[in-house]
Write a protein that holds these residues in place. Structure first.
Motif, mmCIF file in Angstrom:
data_model
loop_
_atom_site.group_PDB
_atom_site.id
_atom_site.type_symbol
_atom_site.label_atom_id
_atom_site.label_comp_id
_atom_site.label_asym_id
_atom_site.label_seq_id
_atom_site.Cartn_x
_atom_site.Cartn_y
_atom_site.Cartn_z
ATOM 1 N N THR A 1 0.821 -1.209 0.000
ATOM 2 C CA THR A 1 0.000 0.000 0.000
ATOM 3 C C THR A 1 0.859 1.265 0.000
ATOM 4 O O THR A 1 0.608 2.203 -0.758
ATOM 5 N N ARG A 2 1.912 1.262 0.831
ATOM 6 C CA ARG A 2 2.678 2.483 1.061
ATOM 7 C C ARG A 2 3.985 2.542 0.272
ATOM 8 O O ARG A 2 4.504 3.631 0.030
ATOM 9 N N GLY A 3 4.527 1.409 -0.093
ATOM 10 C CA GLY A 3 5.807 1.395 -0.777
ATOM 11 C C GLY A 3 5.677 1.688 -2.258
ATOM 12 O O GLY A 3 4.578 1.785 -2.804
ATOM 13 N N ASN A 4 6.828 1.832 -2.908
ATOM 14 C CA ASN A 4 6.809 2.000 -4.354
ATOM 15 C C ASN A 4 6.708 0.642 -5.046
ATOM 16 O O ASN A 4 6.684 -0.410 -4.384
ATOM 17 N N LEU A 5 6.659 0.643 -6.358
ATOM 18 C CA LEU A 5 6.450 -0.597 -7.104
ATOM 19 C C LEU A 5 7.593 -1.579 -6.885
ATOM 20 O O LEU A 5 7.358 -2.792 -6.737
ATOM 21 N N ALA A 6 8.814 -1.095 -6.852
ATOM 22 C CA ALA A 6 9.955 -1.988 -6.622
ATOM 23 C C ALA A 6 9.885 -2.627 -5.239
ATOM 24 O O ALA A 6 10.170 -3.820 -5.077
ATOM 25 N N GLN A 7 9.497 -1.853 -4.238
ATOM 26 C CA GLN A 7 9.355 -2.401 -2.894
ATOM 27 C C GLN A 7 8.265 -3.465 -2.841
ATOM 28 O O GLN A 7 8.416 -4.498 -2.169
ATOM 29 N N ALA A 8 7.175 -3.216 -3.531
ATOM 30 C CA ALA A 8 6.067 -4.163 -3.535
ATOM 31 C C ALA A 8 6.485 -5.489 -4.153
ATOM 32 O O ALA A 8 6.217 -6.570 -3.596
ATOM 33 N N GLU B 1 15.679 -3.602 1.572
ATOM 34 C CA GLU B 1 15.128 -3.630 2.927
ATOM 35 C C GLU B 1 13.744 -4.271 2.958
ATOM 36 O O GLU B 1 13.375 -4.930 3.939
ATOM 37 N N ALA B 2 12.976 -4.104 1.878
ATOM 38 C CA ALA B 2 11.653 -4.729 1.815
ATOM 39 C C ALA B 2 11.766 -6.248 1.796
ATOM 40 O O ALA B 2 10.983 -6.954 2.439
ATOM 41 N N VAL B 3 12.748 -6.769 1.062
ATOM 42 C CA VAL B 3 12.968 -8.215 1.051
ATOM 43 C C VAL B 3 13.358 -8.698 2.448
ATOM 44 O O VAL B 3 12.808 -9.678 2.972
ATOM 45 N N LYS B 4 14.316 -8.025 3.065
ATOM 46 C CA LYS B 4 14.785 -8.420 4.386
ATOM 47 C C LYS B 4 13.653 -8.417 5.407
ATOM 48 O O LYS B 4 13.519 -9.345 6.202
#
Length: 257
Positions: free
Chosen positions: A140-147, A223-226
Motif C-alpha cells: 500500500t505504502r511502498g513504491n512498485l519496486a518495494q512491492a 530492505e523490503a525483502v529483508k
C-alpha cells in the motif's frame, strides 16, 4: 501491449549492484528455507497437530497473495518509467495464477483433515499474522519496486526453496490414517517446487529494470525483502514452538503411522 513479453520476460545477467543485492539476500532467504520447522516437515518429523497448525495459519498468506499483487499493480501506471509496463503485464498474468494456487492449497489442507470452513474462519495470532500485515502495508505504502521485492521476491523465493524439499519428502506422511496424499493434495507443493520457481527471478528482473538508476530505490527494495523474510521467520518460529509443545502429547507422523 508487447506481444513478445506475453510469452516470456527475458532474464538478463546481473550488473554489479543487482548481483550484490541478490547475493547479500541469500543468507536471509536461507533462514526460511532451512528453518527447523521446514526441515522437520520435509523429514516427516512433524506431528499431525503441528502440520495442521501451519497449514491453517499460513492460509491467509496464500489466500490474500493475489490481493497484495493487485495493490502493486495499482502502482504500475507511469509507463514512461523504465520497467513499469513490464511489471504491469507480469502482475496481470500472475495474479490469476496465484488465485488458482488458492484452490490447490485448499486441497492440500483437506488432505491433512482441514475443512474449507476452518480455513476461511481462521484468525492467526500476531506472530503468524505479522507477515500479512507487513505485505498489506508495504504494497500500500511502498513504491512498485518495494512491492515486488517484498511479495514476489522475498516470499516466493523462500517458498520455492522449502517447498521443493517438502515435496520430495511428502510421501512420508502417506501411511498416516488421517492423511490422504494424492495428485490433488500435492498440486500446490508440486507447482512451487517446480515450474513456479521462476517467479522470484522474474521479480528480480523487474526490480532491476525499475531501480537500475535509482540507488535509493535499490536500497528500499533490499530492505523490503529483508523485512518480509523477517516476518516470515517469526511465523515459522511460532510454528516450531507449537510443534515442540505438540510433541509432549503426540509422536511425529513418521513414527506414528
Amino acid at each position: 501491449m508487447n506481444a513478445k513479453y506475453e510469452d516470456e520476460l527475458e532474464i538478463t545477467p546481473h550488473n554489479e549492484w543487482s548481483q550484490k543485492f541478490w547475493d547479500d539476500l541469500i543468507p536471509f532467504k536461507d533462514r526460511i528455507s532451512q528453518h527447523p520447522f521446514f526441515l522437520n516437515m520435509a523429514s516427516g518429523q512433524l506431528t499431525l497437530t503441528s502440520f495442521r497448525y501451519a497449514l491453517l495459519n499460513f492460509y491467509p498468506l496464500v489466500a490474500h497473495f493475489p490481493s497484495y499483487m493487485s495493490l502493486a499493480l495499482a502502482k504500475a501506471t507511469n509507463f514512461a518509467d523504465p520497467g513499469v509496463t513490464e511489471s504491469r503485464n507480469w502482475l496481470i498474468q500472475n495474479i490469476k495464477v496465484e488465485e488458482r494456487h488458492l484452490n490447490w492449497y485448499r486441497d492440500w489442507a483437506a488432505g491433512f483433515g482441514l475443512t474449507v470452513e476452518e480455513l476461511d474462519s481462521v484468525k492467526p495470532n500476531p506472530a503468524m499474522n505479522g507477515v500479512n500485515h507487513f505485505l498489506w502495508s508495504n504494497n500500500t505504502r511502498g513504491n512498485l519496486a518495494q512491492a515486488l521485492a517484498a511479495t514476489n521476491l522475498a516470499i516466493e523465493w523462500a517458498t520455492g526453496d522449502w517447498s521443493s524439499h517438502v515435496y520430495e519428502g511428502i510421501q512420508t506422511y502417506a501411511d498416516h490414517p488421517e492423511i490422504h496424499i494424492n495428485k490433488r493434495t500435492i498440486a500446490w507443493l508440486r507447482a512451487h517446487a517446480h515450474y513456479d520457481d521462476i517467479h522470484p527471478y522474474e521479480a528480480m528482473e523487474l526490480i532491476k529494470r525499475l531501480a537500475n538508476h535509482d540507488v535509493k530505490m535499490q536500497q528500499q527494495a533490499f530492505e523490503a525483502v529483508k523485512e518480509g523474510l523477517a516476518y516470515y521467520e517469526l511465523a515459522l518460529d511460532e510454528c516450531q514452538r507449537v510443534h515442540e509443545l505438540s510433541l509432549k502429547q503426540d509422536k511425529p507422523v513418521a513414527e506414528s503411522a
